[in-house]
Design a protein around this motif. Structure first.
Motif, PDB file in Angstrom:
ATOM      1  N   LYS A 263      66.606  17.423 -48.068  1.00 49.26           N
ATOM      2  CA  LYS A 263      66.873  16.018 -47.710  1.00 49.26           C
ATOM      3  C   LYS A 263      67.855  15.383 -48.689  1.00 49.26           C
TER       4      LYS A 263
ATOM      5  N   LYS B  23      69.749  12.131 -43.692  1.00 51.20           N
ATOM      6  CA  LYS B  23      69.337  12.840 -42.471  1.00 51.20           C
ATOM      7  C   LYS B  23      68.230  12.040 -41.794  1.00 51.20           C
ATOM      8  N   LYS B  24      68.647  11.047 -41.029  1.00 51.48           N
ATOM      9  CA  LYS B  24      67.686  10.141 -40.398  1.00 51.48           C
ATOM     10  C   LYS B  24      66.858  10.890 -39.352  1.00 51.48           C
TER      11      LYS B  24
ATOM     12  N   TYR C 158      64.537  13.014 -39.932  1.00 53.76           N
ATOM     13  CA  TYR C 158      64.521  14.408 -40.371  1.00 53.76           C
ATOM     14  C   TYR C 158      63.370  15.206 -39.755  1.00 53.76           C
ATOM     15  N   GLU C 159      62.220  14.528 -39.597  1.00 52.58           N
ATOM     16  CA  GLU C 159      61.040  15.261 -39.126  1.00 52.58           C
ATOM     17  C   GLU C 159      61.155  15.640 -37.649  1.00 52.58           C
TER      18      GLU C 159
ATOM     19  N   PRO D 143      67.543  15.270 -35.858  1.00 58.48           N
ATOM     20  CA  PRO D 143      67.927  14.305 -36.892  1.00 58.48           C
ATOM     21  C   PRO D 143      69.403  13.937 -36.798  1.00 58.48           C
TER      22      PRO D 143
ATOM     23  N   PRO E 150      72.595  13.470 -39.030  1.00 62.51           N
ATOM     24  CA  PRO E 150      73.142  13.576 -40.389  1.00 62.51           C
ATOM     25  C   PRO E 150      74.286  12.611 -40.650  1.00 62.51           C
TER      26      PRO E 150
ATOM     27  N   LYS F 192      71.496  20.488 -37.902  1.00 59.85           N
ATOM     28  CA  LYS F 192      71.462  19.036 -38.141  1.00 59.85           C
ATOM     29  C   LYS F 192      70.487  18.673 -39.268  1.00 59.85           C
ATOM     30  N   LYS F 193      69.473  19.514 -39.486  1.00 62.04           N
ATOM     31  CA  LYS F 193      68.535  19.260 -40.593  1.00 62.04           C
ATOM     32  C   LYS F 193      69.160  19.647 -41.921  1.00 62.04           C
TER      33      LYS F 193
END
Ligand SMILES: Cc1cc2nc3c(=O)[nH]c(=O)nc-3n(C[C@H](O)[C@H](O)[C@H](O)COP(=O)(O)OP(=O)(O)OC[C@H]3O[C@@H](n4cnc5c(N)ncnc54)[C@H](O)[C@@H]3O)c2cc1C
Length: 391
Positions: A85, A222-223, A225-226, A230, A232, A300-301
């Motif tokens: 993150k 990384k909005k 993320y979960e 996400p 980036p 993307k993560k």
């Protein structure tokens, strides 16, 4: 006084190695009309030694790139979610810094860091202090004086890790002019760099909008993320007094301009290092497209693309193996998926208009908003005709 005619102004990458190497200090980096720094020489004190040309990474790009015969690249994801993150990609750079600093020798790490909201190349002499280098800063890093410092540290027998854009790594190699066993270089895949002026101006305008000064910026948040999807392409901005906002590409004119190539340095659109051949011992980037061949990895993560260009670079593979998941792929596949490993970025159709407008109305926000408006059919046709005529 005149600008150094190294090749043409549009080719100059602004690395400032020529200013660093000049033995009589007659080269200064000064901004042009678009606010990018270019070398300016005081011809009265120039002794015509030619060192500025010898050190130029653009003129000497072919000599400074390494040719590697194997076709291997690696996808890397750290086991430490907090590290991912806090990194732009999968955290490979932090793991390389860990391995590099695991030594009895004195060492120095160079990289790009924020100094307030200015982006500059800095050096630190401990791993604890080196987290300032983590994450991408989407501004050209001011490297004035850096190459001299690297040389001085190497000459004192210290181990040095130097990271930066490929033009900066090539500039350093040209500046040093010889191999140093104790030097490790890391080049990052690079889309292009905007100048500090546009970034600072944008922050001032945001400050006016929110009635408070922006004092801290972090790109590549990384909005969500979960989640599986996400984003980036977002940025966190912290204002005086602690107020924090997060903007995505739709709400942030600067991110829009950056990702659409609206205000890069002219040389970025002709970048000689946007190729599979690289100047650094290690190349790091985002492993776009990895999900096509490896199920559990989501670019993307944050998945790092790692390419070892030298035996010295390969020594760092063990550290990566211990710190996370490493998946071997072909380099050809990585290059196919990553545009900047094959070609320079394309300029936005209104790139030149952006700077013309900025110099007229003084507003980054307004200029981006005008320039991003969809083209009319008439202008599209006109552009096509112009292209046919000029080709
Ligand atoms: C301006 C810019 C454009 C990029 N464009 C692309 C791209 O198009 N495709 C792609 O695959 N990757 C691109 N990257 C690289 C990528 O986003 C990551 O920086 C890289 O993969 C390293 O990520 P990490 O997780 O290993 O470590 P991180 O902790 O994210 O690594 C940070 C590293 O980047 C360096 N760095 C940060 N900002 C700058 C800067 N302004 N100038 C020079 N060095 C800097 C630091 O010195 C450090 O070495 C870009 C980076 C930057 C700075």
């Amino acid at each position: 006084m005149g600008f150094v005619k190294l090749s043409s102004a549009a080719d100059c990458c602004g690395c400032s190695a020529c200013a660093d190497i000049c033995p009589v200090g007659c080269i200064k980096m000064v901004p042009d009309d678009e606010h990018f720094l270019y070398p300016q020489v005081d011809e009265k004190c120039c002794i015509n030694c030619g060192k500025c040309k010898n050190v130029c990474p653009v003129i000497n790009s072919d000599k400074l790139k390494l040719s590697v015969s194997d076709d291997k690249a690696y996808a890397f994801v750290s086991d430490d979610v907090e590290l991912i993150k806090g990194s732009s990609s999968g955290g490979a750079f932090s793991v390389i810094m860990d391995s590099f600093s695991d030594t009895e020798d004195e060492y120095v790490i160079f990289g790009s860091a924020f100094d307030g909201t200015e982006v500059v190349h800095k050096s630190v002499n401990s791993r604890e202090k080196a987290d300032i280098f983590r994450k991408s800063k989407y501004v050209q890093s001011d490297a004035r004086g850096t190459y001299k410092k690297v040389k001085a540290d190497l000459e004192e027998g210290k181990k040095v890790l130097f990271s930066g854009t490929p033009c900066m790594v090539a500039a350093l190699k040209g500046f040093l002019g010889k191999e140093y066993d104790k030097l490790l270089t890391v080049d990052i895949v690079c889309h292009g760099v905007p100048c500090q002026y546009v970034f600072s101006k944008y922050l001032v305008e945001l400050g006016e909008k929110y009635s408070s000064k922006v004092n801290c910026v972090s790109f590549r948040i990384k909005k969500d993320y979960e989640t599986e999807n996400p984003n980036p392409r977002t940025v966190d901005l912290v204002f005086d007094g602690g107020k924090k906002i997060n903007l995505d590409i739709a709400g942030c004119e600067y991110l829009y301009g950056f990702h659409h190539g609206m205000f890069f340095r002219p040389s970025c659109y002709k970048c000689k290092f946007a190729t599979p051949e690289r100047p650094g011992d290690i190349t790091l980037g985002d492993y776009w497209g990895i999900e096509k061949i490896k199920d559990n990895l989501n670019s993307k993560k944050g998945v790092s693309l790692v390419r070892f260009n030298t035996d010295k670079g390969k020594l760092y593979s063990e550290g990566l193996n211990e710190a996370g998941e490493v998946y071997e792929t072909s380099y050809a596949f990585a290059c196919d998926e990553n545009y900047q490993l094959r070609k320079p970025a394309k300029p936005h159709r209104n790139r030149d208009s952006f700077f013309a407008l900025l110099n007229k109305n003084g507003s980054v926000i307004e200029s981006v908003n005008i320039c991003k408006k969809p083209d009319t059919i008439f202008r599209k046709v006109l552009r096509k005709i112009k292209k046919i005529i000029t080709n």
